[in-house]
Design an enzyme around this catalytic site. Structure first.
Site, short mmCIF file in Angstrom:
data_model
loop_
_atom_site.label_atom_id
_atom_site.label_comp_id
_atom_site.label_asym_id
_atom_site.label_seq_id
_atom_site.Cartn_x
_atom_site.Cartn_y
_atom_site.Cartn_z
N GLY A 1 1.08 -1.37 -0.07
CA GLY A 1 -0.14 0.31 -0.49
C GLY A 1 1.08 0.82 -0.81
N CYS A 2 0.15 2.69 -0.37
CA CYS A 2 1.42 3.54 -0.64
C CYS A 2 1.19 4.18 0.87
CB CYS A 2 0.37 4.25 -1.65
SG CYS A 2 -1.13 4.54 -1.29
N ASN A 3 0.62 3.79 1.53
CA ASN A 3 0.87 4.57 3.16
C ASN A 3 1.42 3.70 3.61
OD1 ASN A 3 -1.26 6.52 2.60
ND2 ASN A 3 -2.93 5.18 3.13
#
Length: 342
Positions: A149-151
């Site tokens: 996930g980017c976060n």
């Protein structure tokens, strides 16, 4: 350089378009097929006019995809879709998945966070978590890589070196994160309309965001004990970029030394001079992540900053970096362009 033939499934979404943008200037990749069920039959330039100058395959639906001669497939599909799609692929085809479908090693954890049983647990056993700098050797030999996930990637770049070296108190980790709107995808949603996002700033998915599952998984593994961090994401009124501000109990000098040592030879992770903190504008459109370490005014407390472009280093750039390893290409190929500024 002999070109490897790739297919991109989900080519009409934001991450799919970013994959096309990066792949068309990559000397080792040739786009053989572009799949986008909702836009099947259209030219890519009709969906994204910015690609008007490129000769690209016409968009097709998934049923028309012919994998003969394809070396690697990028799946940029909505969550809970890739599992059944990848399950139908022949073993000879390598896969980089950009959804959440294969990120969690425990299928029971997947069901808990995503609300449905995993549709391909036998494939989950093969999947390698795609945070390149920490799983490089496993990615090289993998058939299936699950991009982060980017976060999660943003926070993990700030935390994993410290967990590996026991440089911080694992019971005192607060991740305060801000992210651009493109992280929500391209499908129309009321909450991402311009009038809902502009001139405002708000937290979302407080204490229940699904990327918490990745933090739990990766940090527990690195610390060697069960970890539950505090993580609150906020939506920024901008298209791209993530900035994580991580509050920690630990000595700034030691934390800075750990970061410098861990990332000294990493081509895409830059540790800023001590006391400096990064900005999303300085990584926009690039595959670079910037890390900053700043002492808190309270003794024994430190603030670590991490920033990256959610569509590039947080997703499609990371996917290309992993694909380079899987295909035996130099890891940095096609990814060294400088950030866009202003």
């Amino acid at each position: 350089m002999d070109k490897k033939r790739i297919a991109i499934i989900g080519a009409s979404g934001y991450t799919g378009a970013e994959l096309v943008r990066l792949a068309t200037s990559h000397p080792g990749l040739e786009i053989a097929s572009l799949v986008a069920d909702r836009n099947a039959g259209l030219e890519m330039r009709e969906v994204f006019p910015g690609f008007r100058h490129l000769e690209l395959p016409r968009l097709i639906d998934l049923e028309a995809l012919d994998l003969a001669g394809i070396d690697l497939v990028f799946c940029a599909l909505p969550h809970a879709t890739s599992q059944t799609v990848v399950k139908s692929f022949p073993e000879s085809v390598k896969v980089v998945d950009l959804s959440a479908d294969f990120r969690l090693r425990d299928p029971a954890e997947y069901e808990r966070w995503y609300g449905k049983p995993h549709a391909a647990p036998e494939l989950q056993e093969q999947a390698v978590y795609g945070l390149t700098e920490f799983y490089r050797d496993e990615i090289r030999g993998a058939r299936l890589v699950a991009c982060t996930g980017c976060n999660s990637a943003t926070g993990l770049y700030a935390l994993l070196p410290l967990a590996e070296s026991n440089a911080v108190d694992p019971e005192e980790i607060i991740i305060d994160l801000k992210t651009g709107v493109s992280g929500a995808g391209r499908s129309p949603k009321e909450g991402t309309l311009h009038s809902e996002v502009s001139e405002g700033f708000h937290a979302y998915s407080v204490a229940v965001h699904r990327h918490l599952a990745e933090f739990d998984q990766e940090l527990s593994r690195a610390f060697g004990m069960q970890i539950r961090v505090t993580f609150v994401p906020h939506l920024l009124p901008q298209n791209r970029g993530i900035l994580a501000t991580v509050y920690l109990r630990g000595e700034a000098g030691l934390i800075y030394e750990v970061m410098q040592s861990r990332y000294a030879h990493e081509p895409f992770v830059v540790v800023l001079p001590k006391g400096e903190h990064p900005s999303t504008r300085h990584v926009r459109g690039s595959n670079y992540a910037h890390i900053g370490v700043v002492p808190d005014r309270r003794e024994g407390k430190t603030i670590v900053f991490s920033t990256l472009d959610n569509l590039a280093k947080g997703s499609s750039g990371q996917a290309i970096q992993n694909a380079n390893l899987m295909l035996g290409l130099p890891e940095t190929t096609g990814l060294e362009s400088a950030p866009l500024f202003p």
